[in-house]
Design a protein around this motif. Sequence first.
Motif, PDB file in Angstrom:
ATOM      1  N   TYR A 253       0.869  -1.184   0.000  1.00 33.02           N
ATOM      2  CA  TYR A 253       0.000   0.000   0.000  1.00 33.02           C
ATOM      3  C   TYR A 253       0.898   1.223   0.000  1.00 33.02           C
ATOM      4  O   TYR A 253       1.841   1.306   0.798  1.00 33.02           O
TER       5      TYR A 253
ATOM      6  N   ILE B 104      -6.668   1.144   5.597  1.00 33.07           N
ATOM      7  CA  ILE B 104      -5.626   0.159   5.311  1.00 33.07           C
ATOM      8  C   ILE B 104      -5.992  -1.201   5.903  1.00 33.07           C
ATOM      9  O   ILE B 104      -5.690  -2.250   5.319  1.00 33.07           O
TER      10      ILE B 104
ATOM     11  N   ASP C 292       5.075  -0.585   2.649  1.00 30.69           N
ATOM     12  CA  ASP C 292       4.653   0.786   2.351  1.00 30.69           C
ATOM     13  C   ASP C 292       5.913   1.622   2.210  1.00 30.69           C
ATOM     14  O   ASP C 292       6.606   1.871   3.198  1.00 30.69           O
TER      15      ASP C 292
ATOM     16  N   THR D  30       0.378   2.763   7.973  1.00 27.71           N
ATOM     17  CA  THR D  30       0.334   1.348   7.590  1.00 27.71           C
ATOM     18  C   THR D  30       0.844   0.458   8.717  1.00 27.71           C
ATOM     19  O   THR D  30       0.228  -0.564   9.050  1.00 27.71           O
TER      20      THR D  30
END
Length: 611
Positions: free
Chosen positions: A111, A383, A401, A409
């Motif tokens: 992410y 998330i 991340d 995150t």
Amino acid sequence: MDGYNDNIHQQQIDKLQQLFPEVVTEGKIDWQKLQVTLGEAVDLGERYRLGWKGKSDVFAAIQEKTVQTLHPDRANSVDWDTTGNMFIEGDNLAALKILHKAYYGKVKMIYIDPPYNTGNDFIYNDDSKQTRRSYETEAGITDDEGNVVRDDGLRTNTGGHKHSNWLNMMYPRLFLARNLLRQDGVIFVSIDDNEVHNLRLMMNEIFGEENFVAQVIWEKVHTRKNSAQYFSYNHDYVVTIARKKDEWKRKLIPRENNSAYSNPDNDPKGVWKLDPIYANNPYDADYVISKPTGEVMSRPVGRYWRFSEKVWLQKVQDNAVVWGKRGAYPMVKRYLSDVQDGLVPQTIFTREFAGDNALANTELKNILKMESLFDYPKPTQLIKRLMQISTDTNNGDVILDFFAGSGTTAHAVDELNAEDGGNRRWICVQLPELTDEKSEAHKAGYRTIADIARERIRRAGAKIRADQANKLASRDTPLDLGFRAYRVGDSNFKQWNELVSDPEEIRQQTLANLDPLEEGATDDDLLTELLLKRGISPLAQIERYDNFCFIPSEKLAICLAHSMTEELFAIILATSPSCVILLDRAFGDDINLKVNLLLQAERQGVEVEVV
């Protein structure tokens, strides 16, 4: 060991050679032979593609080899000896290259929340930045004095300069990120309208258009901004692309509210809710229903029975029908035990489902006790939803991340693990971007964004441990709320920091580097670098002995002792390694000892690398 982290350029050639061995000669691609091999599949004419100023330089940036490494930072770490999480401070392009060999194909989910490119003159604080003025000069739009010599349609915060810089920054990072994903992995990228069109095209090129999954709309604010000139924007996007869509298995969102289900009649099959027996969609079943009262009912005009007559009669027999009052159509029970364990995710994430900017600001305020640290932070709930969709609870999945920001995150991974008993691990990378001297964060002692992120993760872990103490006590294995802190920096070995190829330069370098280690290099530094450049995670399990360490998973022994003896070498060989790494300085001037030990290892089939 040559000091480089990974030769990505050579890896690409190797892949091509596996497919077309006839086109590679002495490590070079015979382009004409490749064209002949592919025949009509080669198209050198005009075609649909994404292009921009500087795209060719992007591939040079990807292929550029690096000798940089990670330096351990124990002082800023939590639970160093037991944690499986990593926080890396430094440029994320360098970090991705450093991690490339050790984490190739091992990351389950990525992410990132990259810069949205909303109009700042500098896109990102690394070597890819370029001012608008220099871009226009290089592209031939203006002369050296800034006079327009070609109309390129450039206006304030628009045109090629703005998008080219952003694409130049993002492309190599996404390219390397793809290599780190597992075949069943997925990447989520938060973005807004400024670059979502370019992001989609760029990711289609890197990942393959066939691996596109969804462009999720996330409700980031719910209030209307009446001062907006055109529209009041209340959403961002989360572009979702799988590494290999056929192998990515989407998970279901856990059911969190079953209040619609009840069991007033003590049905032995458990709680249920009522569904109508007819629907709007055409179905060819056409029969009449007889209620226990003798009332006979046909399907409503313009509606259709939802079940075949056979299924309907079975439901009647199973006592799964609520007949209702006279004149009312009966309804059927839908048992919670019969429905799937979760819900299919939708492409609109409401603020109730995934949080919003306001929730994210509240989270930061509660953790760090400061207001308005970031303009548009992401909430942990967003998330966590992405992890619920894409990761397993107890497989040790790695979440990466590399635009970590305030550490959302890492916070989200720790929180979700606490909630569902998971053991996911995280790697976060954040540039040491300086905080504004006038900001609350700077006044509170946070010199960089990385400082804020580390402190947020530390405090979040402590809060989770305190708030969920009873739940954590029932876990089979302790919840990992720690992390190892690292920073990106130069190699610890002088010869790798000054790689040369000319024989005379090599001789001069050898004379200058009688002590091959950089000043201040610690054993932690050396071990971390040697592991990474062997393609081993620094978090790997390590057995430590008095003068060396052993990595069982790799059958690798690393000895950092300042002096080597036959007795010590015999102890090392007794661990049955397949490879041993030694420091050249350990032999001093004793060439005979070095030769004898190398021959001894060779007789036992053990590879020895001397650095």
